[in-house]
Design a protein around this motif. Structure first.
Motif, mmCIF file in Angstrom:
data_model
loop_
_atom_site.group_PDB
_atom_site.id
_atom_site.type_symbol
_atom_site.label_atom_id
_atom_site.label_comp_id
_atom_site.label_asym_id
_atom_site.label_seq_id
_atom_site.Cartn_x
_atom_site.Cartn_y
_atom_site.Cartn_z
ATOM 1 N N LEU A 75 0.816 -1.220 0.000
ATOM 2 C CA LEU A 75 0.000 0.000 0.000
ATOM 3 C C LEU A 75 0.846 1.266 0.000
ATOM 4 O O LEU A 75 1.861 1.349 0.691
ATOM 5 N N ASN A 118 -5.064 9.467 0.327
ATOM 6 C CA ASN A 118 -5.462 8.484 -0.682
ATOM 7 C C ASN A 118 -4.547 7.278 -0.576
ATOM 8 O O ASN A 118 -3.325 7.421 -0.487
ATOM 9 N N VAL A 119 -5.144 6.097 -0.605
ATOM 10 C CA VAL A 119 -4.393 4.851 -0.473
ATOM 11 C C VAL A 119 -4.611 4.017 -1.724
ATOM 12 O O VAL A 119 -5.753 3.825 -2.147
ATOM 13 N N THR A 120 -3.522 3.531 -2.299
ATOM 14 C CA THR A 120 -3.610 2.625 -3.446
ATOM 15 C C THR A 120 -2.689 1.447 -3.218
ATOM 16 O O THR A 120 -1.646 1.574 -2.558
ATOM 17 N N ASP A 121 -3.078 0.303 -3.773
ATOM 18 C CA ASP A 121 -2.197 -0.859 -3.724
ATOM 19 C C ASP A 121 -1.355 -0.893 -4.996
ATOM 20 O O ASP A 121 -1.416 0.011 -5.824
ATOM 21 N N ASP A 125 -5.545 0.022 -7.188
ATOM 22 C CA ASP A 125 -6.871 0.024 -6.571
ATOM 23 C C ASP A 125 -6.788 0.536 -5.138
ATOM 24 O O ASP A 125 -5.762 0.443 -4.484
ATOM 25 N N THR A 126 -7.913 1.060 -4.646
ATOM 26 C CA THR A 126 -8.023 1.469 -3.243
ATOM 27 C C THR A 126 -8.790 0.396 -2.493
ATOM 28 O O THR A 126 -9.961 0.157 -2.795
ATOM 29 N N PHE A 130 -9.630 1.313 3.164
ATOM 30 C CA PHE A 130 -8.871 2.557 3.092
ATOM 31 C C PHE A 130 -9.521 3.612 2.200
ATOM 32 O O PHE A 130 -8.847 4.513 1.714
ATOM 33 N N GLN A 131 -10.824 3.539 1.991
ATOM 34 C CA GLN A 131 -11.527 4.585 1.254
ATOM 35 C C GLN A 131 -11.361 5.898 2.026
ATOM 36 O O GLN A 131 -11.385 5.907 3.259
#
Length: 150
Positions: A75, A118-121, A125-126, A130-131
């Motif tokens: 992440l 903002n969190v992304t892998d 995708d989020t 972690f929205q």
């Protein structure tokens, strides 16, 4: 006015002697909500003119990361800019009455820019957990308060 900045060269944690070392700046985490930012800046400024008082507090932090071999668990957390605008008015300087002595009206706007992490892998995708609205459900808020000293 004041400004403080931190730049961390190293942030490691050993839970027990001989155990593994957690590098909080390079992808390790203690609570699952991001590592430690390598840098952050705090600002605080205040202006007083007559009966008006206005201040601004700000905190800017760099991005963090949780490293994992699994793509959905690797992440990246964006940086964040947090601004708080605050003001108060001394009512006894406007209205000279006995009951206004020590009466203040406060207005505070937190998260002025409505900035959220903002969190992304690794896939871009989020994860649902972690929205942005889950991490910071309030976002920007405006508070008005009245305080009376007796």
């Amino acid at each position: 006015m004041s400004a403080t900045t931190n730049y961390r060269l190293e942030d490691r944690l050993t839970l027990r002697s001989g155990g593994p070392v957690l590098d909080l700046l390079d992808g390790a985490t203690l609570n699952g909500t991001g590592g430690r930012p390598r840098w952050d800046v705090e600002l605080n400024g205040y202006v007083n003119y007559g009966l008006f008082n206005l201040g601004l507090y700000g905190r800017v932090q760099g991005p963090t990361r949780i490293r994992s071999d699994i793509a959905a668990s690797d992440l990246r957390f964006s940086g964040r800019t947090w601004l708080v605008l605050y003001s108060f008015l001394k009512v006894d300087k406007i209205l000279d009455r006995p009951w206004t002595k020590g009466l203040n009206v406060n207005v505070t706007v937190e998260n002025l820019l409505n900035d959220r992490i903002n969190v992304t892998d690794r896939n871009g995708d989020t994860p649902n957990r972690f929205q942005p609205a889950y991490l910071d459900p309030i976002g920007r808020s405006v508070r008005v308060g009245v305080r009376k000293l007796f």
